[in-house]
Design a protein around this motif. Structure first.
Motif, PDB file in Angstrom:
ATOM      1  N   SER A  56       0.837   7.664  -5.448  1.00 31.13           N
ATOM      2  CA  SER A  56       2.432   7.511  -5.369  1.00 31.13           C
ATOM      3  C   SER A  56       2.960   8.927  -4.869  1.00 31.13           C
ATOM      4  O   SER A  56       3.971   8.553  -3.896  1.00 31.13           O
ATOM      5  CB  SER A  56       2.680   7.226  -6.816  1.00 31.13           C
ATOM      6  OG  SER A  56       4.128   6.993  -6.740  1.00 31.13           O
ATOM      7  N   THR A  59       2.538   8.999  -0.827  1.00 33.11           N
ATOM      8  CA  THR A  59       3.488   8.144  -0.468  1.00 33.11           C
ATOM      9  C   THR A  59       4.848   8.827  -0.592  1.00 33.11           C
ATOM     10  O   THR A  59       5.573   8.401   0.608  1.00 33.11           O
ATOM     11  CB  THR A  59       3.316   6.890  -1.130  1.00 33.11           C
ATOM     12  OG1 THR A  59       2.102   6.286  -1.029  1.00 33.11           O
ATOM     13  CG2 THR A  59       4.305   5.687  -0.610  1.00 33.11           C
ATOM     14  N   ARG A  60       5.458   9.028  -1.512  1.00 32.10           N
ATOM     15  CA  ARG A  60       6.672   9.570  -1.636  1.00 32.10           C
ATOM     16  C   ARG A  60       6.943  10.867  -0.630  1.00 32.10           C
ATOM     17  O   ARG A  60       7.832  11.107   0.008  1.00 32.10           O
ATOM     18  CB  ARG A  60       7.308   9.879  -3.104  1.00 32.10           C
ATOM     19  CG  ARG A  60       7.384   8.582  -3.871  1.00 32.10           C
ATOM     20  CD  ARG A  60       7.712   8.915  -5.445  1.00 32.10           C
ATOM     21  NE  ARG A  60       6.597   8.967  -6.280  1.00 32.10           N
ATOM     22  CZ  ARG A  60       6.512  10.235  -6.815  1.00 32.10           C
ATOM     23  NH1 ARG A  60       7.198  11.015  -6.867  1.00 32.10           N
ATOM     24  NH2 ARG A  60       5.216  10.186  -7.612  1.00 32.10           N
ATOM     25  N   GLU A 104       7.247   2.518   5.502  1.00 33.26           N
ATOM     26  CA  GLU A 104       8.113   1.518   4.888  1.00 33.26           C
ATOM     27  C   GLU A 104       7.149   0.600   4.008  1.00 33.26           C
ATOM     28  O   GLU A 104       7.604   0.281   2.839  1.00 33.26           O
ATOM     29  CB  GLU A 104       9.134   0.775   5.605  1.00 33.26           C
ATOM     30  CG  GLU A 104      10.053   1.666   6.206  1.00 33.26           C
ATOM     31  CD  GLU A 104      11.103   2.226   5.395  1.00 33.26           C
ATOM     32  OE1 GLU A 104      11.336   1.766   4.468  1.00 33.26           O
ATOM     33  OE2 GLU A 104      11.159   3.775   5.596  1.00 33.26           O
ATOM     34  N   ARG A 107       6.086   2.772   0.931  1.00 35.69           N
ATOM     35  CA  ARG A 107       7.243   2.888  -0.135  1.00 35.69           C
ATOM     36  C   ARG A 107       7.336   1.618  -0.927  1.00 35.69           C
ATOM     37  O   ARG A 107       7.235   1.525  -1.976  1.00 35.69           O
ATOM     38  CB  ARG A 107       8.508   3.287   0.710  1.00 35.69           C
ATOM     39  CG  ARG A 107       8.584   4.552   1.045  1.00 35.69           C
ATOM     40  CD  ARG A 107      10.060   4.964   1.814  1.00 35.69           C
ATOM     41  NE  ARG A 107      10.775   4.915   0.767  1.00 35.69           N
ATOM     42  CZ  ARG A 107      12.087   4.370   1.147  1.00 35.69           C
ATOM     43  NH1 ARG A 107      12.467   3.752   2.115  1.00 35.69           N
ATOM     44  NH2 ARG A 107      12.956   4.351  -0.289  1.00 35.69           N
ATOM     45  N   ALA A 108       7.449   0.510  -0.068  1.00 40.48           N
ATOM     46  CA  ALA A 108       7.543  -0.652  -0.927  1.00 40.48           C
ATOM     47  C   ALA A 108       6.285  -0.856  -1.782  1.00 40.48           C
ATOM     48  O   ALA A 108       6.528  -1.413  -3.046  1.00 40.48           O
ATOM     49  CB  ALA A 108       7.655  -1.700   0.125  1.00 40.48           C
ATOM     50  N   ASP A 110       4.604   1.057  -3.117  1.00 38.69           N
ATOM     51  CA  ASP A 110       4.277   2.105  -4.270  1.00 38.69           C
ATOM     52  C   ASP A 110       5.237   1.527  -5.134  1.00 38.69           C
ATOM     53  O   ASP A 110       5.019   1.591  -6.260  1.00 38.69           O
ATOM     54  CB  ASP A 110       4.772   3.453  -3.687  1.00 38.69           C
ATOM     55  CG  ASP A 110       4.528   4.603  -4.764  1.00 38.69           C
ATOM     56  OD1 ASP A 110       3.806   4.486  -5.527  1.00 38.69           O
ATOM     57  OD2 ASP A 110       5.754   5.282  -5.039  1.00 38.69           O
ATOM     58  N   SER A 111       6.445   1.010  -4.947  1.00 37.01           N
ATOM     59  CA  SER A 111       7.388   0.497  -5.832  1.00 37.01           C
ATOM     60  C   SER A 111       7.074  -0.714  -6.715  1.00 37.01           C
ATOM     61  O   SER A 111       7.451  -0.906  -7.760  1.00 37.01           O
ATOM     62  CB  SER A 111       8.873   0.202  -5.216  1.00 37.01           C
ATOM     63  OG  SER A 111       8.710  -0.982  -4.330  1.00 37.01           O
ATOM     64  N   VAL A 112       6.024  -1.396  -6.267  1.00 34.86           N
ATOM     65  CA  VAL A 112       5.500  -2.467  -7.227  1.00 34.86           C
ATOM     66  C   VAL A 112       4.118  -2.091  -7.636  1.00 34.86           C
ATOM     67  O   VAL A 112       3.516  -2.904  -8.439  1.00 34.86           O
ATOM     68  CB  VAL A 112       5.572  -3.682  -6.120  1.00 34.86           C
ATOM     69  CG1 VAL A 112       6.845  -4.210  -6.032  1.00 34.86           C
ATOM     70  CG2 VAL A 112       4.457  -3.615  -5.024  1.00 34.86           C
ATOM     71  N   THR A 115      -1.172  -1.818  -3.856  1.00 38.34           N
ATOM     72  CA  THR A 115      -1.338  -1.384  -2.265  1.00 38.34           C
ATOM     73  C   THR A 115      -2.183  -2.564  -1.240  1.00 38.34           C
ATOM     74  O   THR A 115      -2.379  -1.930  -0.073  1.00 38.34           O
ATOM     75  CB  THR A 115      -2.199   0.074  -2.256  1.00 38.34           C
ATOM     76  OG1 THR A 115      -3.404  -0.280  -2.998  1.00 38.34           O
ATOM     77  CG2 THR A 115      -1.657   1.143  -3.070  1.00 38.34           C
TER      78      THR A 115
END
Length: 159
Positions: A56, A59-60, A104, A107-108, A110-112, A115
């Motif tokens: 995470s 990724t960020r 992108e 990011r998406a 990581d938000s859920v 992977t």
């Protein structure tokens, strides 16, 4: 501590669970070979949380760097061949599209907290690069075949 996990048969976990699980004290993960299914990886919850935190954070940081400076995308495009040597076979426009999609999608995902979509996207782009690496295959797949037969019907609608 070993950086690679130990490997045992799944039956060893079932038959000698305490001794088998004790291996996790010396290894970050335990690969369980199964005779009748896909192999499994066993790790501690703390280790899984650590791994998730690292992915995470990376990724960020990548996403933030890609958005910050105008030259950051050029830097990303410059380092992609080091991370993914097969991008050298992609046309320049596709390499740029891949870089944007990678950031992108990461990011998406990581938000859920999953992977799988990143792995799927990487495999798809690698296959695209493989096609571009073979001139005969590229020609065969991009040749105009004449008439377009329209969209493929949804298999659920076909009796």
């Amino acid at each position: 501590m070993s950086t690679e996990g130990a490997a045992v048969n799944f039956s060893e976990l079932v038959n000698k669970n305490k001794q088998t699980l004790a291996r996790l004290k010396h290894s970050p993960q335990l690969l369980l070979h199964r005779r009748d299914g896909e192999d499994l990886v066993l790790t501690t919850a703390a280790r899984a949380a650590q791994d998730r935190t690292v992915v995470s954070a990376a990724t960020r940081m990548l996403a933030a760097m890609a958005r910050r400076e105008p030259g950051s995308m050029e830097l990303l495009l410059d380092v992609l061949p080091d991370a993914f040597p097969w991008v050298r076979f992609l046309p320049e426009h596709d390499t740029h599209t891949f870089a944007l999609e990678l950031v992108e999608t990461m990011r998406a995902a990581d938000s859920v907290g999953n992977t799988a979509s990143v792995a799927q996207m990487l495999v798809a782009w690698q296959h695209t690069a493989e096609v571009h690496s073979d001139p005969e295959l590229l020609a065969a797949l991009t040749r105009d075949r004449g008439e377009d037969y329209g969209p493929v019907p949804d298999r659920r609608d076909v009796s």
